[in-house]
Design an enzyme around this catalytic site. Structure first.
Site, PDB file in Angstrom:
ATOM      1  N   SER A   1       0.854  -1.188   0.000  1.00 39.54           N
ATOM      2  CA  SER A   1       0.000   0.000   0.000  1.00 39.54           C
ATOM      3  C   SER A   1       0.886   1.232   0.000  1.00 39.54           C
ATOM      4  O   SER A   1       1.890   1.286   0.719  1.00 39.54           O
ATOM      5  CB  SER A   1      -0.913   0.026   1.228  1.00 39.54           C
ATOM      6  OG  SER A   1      -1.759   1.149   1.204  1.00 39.54           O
ATOM      7  N   GLU A   2       0.508   2.252  -0.821  1.00 41.80           N
ATOM      8  CA  GLU A   2       1.415   3.383  -1.018  1.00 41.80           C
ATOM      9  C   GLU A   2       1.609   4.255   0.205  1.00 41.80           C
ATOM     10  O   GLU A   2       2.504   5.098   0.236  1.00 41.80           O
ATOM     11  CB  GLU A   2       0.984   4.243  -2.216  1.00 41.80           C
ATOM     12  CG  GLU A   2      -0.367   4.878  -2.105  1.00 41.80           C
ATOM     13  CD  GLU A   2      -1.414   4.080  -2.872  1.00 41.80           C
ATOM     14  OE1 GLU A   2      -2.303   4.694  -3.449  1.00 41.80           O
ATOM     15  OE2 GLU A   2      -1.335   2.827  -2.876  1.00 41.80           O
ATOM     16  N   ASN A   3       0.775   4.095   1.238  1.00 38.99           N
ATOM     17  CA  ASN A   3       0.994   4.874   2.450  1.00 38.99           C
ATOM     18  C   ASN A   3       2.111   4.284   3.312  1.00 38.99           C
ATOM     19  O   ASN A   3       2.428   4.834   4.364  1.00 38.99           O
ATOM     20  CB  ASN A   3      -0.296   5.015   3.255  1.00 38.99           C
ATOM     21  CG  ASN A   3      -0.888   3.683   3.673  1.00 38.99           C
ATOM     22  OD1 ASN A   3      -0.988   2.777   2.868  1.00 38.99           O
ATOM     23  ND2 ASN A   3      -1.304   3.578   4.926  1.00 38.99           N
ATOM     24  N   GLY A   4       2.716   3.180   2.863  1.00 37.31           N
ATOM     25  CA  GLY A   4       3.883   2.652   3.546  1.00 37.31           C
ATOM     26  C   GLY A   4       3.659   1.361   4.303  1.00 37.31           C
ATOM     27  O   GLY A   4       4.119   1.218   5.440  1.00 37.31           O
TER      28      GLY A   4
END
Length: 218
Positions: free
Chosen positions: A47-50
């Site tokens: 997920s791109e939020n880390g």
């Protein structure tokens, strides 16, 4: 008209994700795919939020809002999973380390152009997030969407009229009516929902379709 429901669509996407893949599931419909991956499968969700190494959604009442995906939905973390700086996450996306990303869409052209971040409406809030990075950075970009808008218009179009996210980046569409492959030659139908004919799908779609399904001999 028969349609696959959202969970059936998600299960269809999950069935095509091979063991060993690193996959990003975009906000909205694609997040459902996590719930249909086989337990214990060697598939890593990013997920791109880390976050990397996500599992299925938490059971109701067991949500932990300190552990969320990019859509702010509470998720689970499998053994070996981790979370890290946002910049490191985008480096993974831009560096070609994702095998597949699954994104939603407002429009997709028959040659694979993607519009999924802004409708162009004057009162709409533009929020591209990581969509541009994902669409171009992943080795394969798939779209999961309903075939028609609420107004009954096809989301598969000859040319996108909304602001583009990426050009020629979408290789496959999973919808509630059909699964299609996209490329320079246009849109090829590989599967239809039971009870829907190729001719009926074509009647709903303003671009030429090719029937790529394998038919058994009569």
């Amino acid at each position: 008209m028969n349609k696959w429901n959202r969970d059936q669509m998600a299960a269809r996407v999950a069935a095509d994700i091979h063991e060993g893949s690193v996959v990003n599931l975009g906000i909205g419909l694609p997040t459902l795919v996590a719930n249909h991956l086989p337990a214990g499968a060697d598939i890593i969700l990013h997920s791109e939020n880390g976050v990397i190494g996500m599992g299925p959604a938490r059971a109701p009442g067991e949500e932990d809002y300190d552990l969320i995906n990019a859509g702010k939905q509470p998720v689970t973390l499998l053994a070996g999973g981790s979370y890290f700086h946002h910049a490191d996450s985008f480096a993974m996306m831009r560096g070609g380390h994702l095998d597949i990303c699954v994104l939603g869409a407002f429009q997709v052209s028959s040659t694979g152009d993607l519009a999924n971040w802004h409708t162009g409406a004057p009162d709409a809030i533009p929020a591209v997030g990581g969509a541009m990075d994902l669409a171009i950075g992943a080795k394969k970009t798939w779209v999961m969407m309903e075939w028609l808008t609420k107004g009954g218009e096809s989301k598969l179009v000859q040319e996108c009229t909304y602001p583009l996210t990426g050009i020629g980046c979408v290789s496959r569409i999973y919808s509630d009516l059909a699964v299609l492959d996209l490329g320079p030659a246009g849109a090829t139908v590989v599967e239809l929902v039971d009870g829907l004919s190729f001719e009926q799908l074509q009647a709903l779609t303003p671009v030429p379709l090719t029937d790529g399904r394998q038919h058994s001999a009569d």
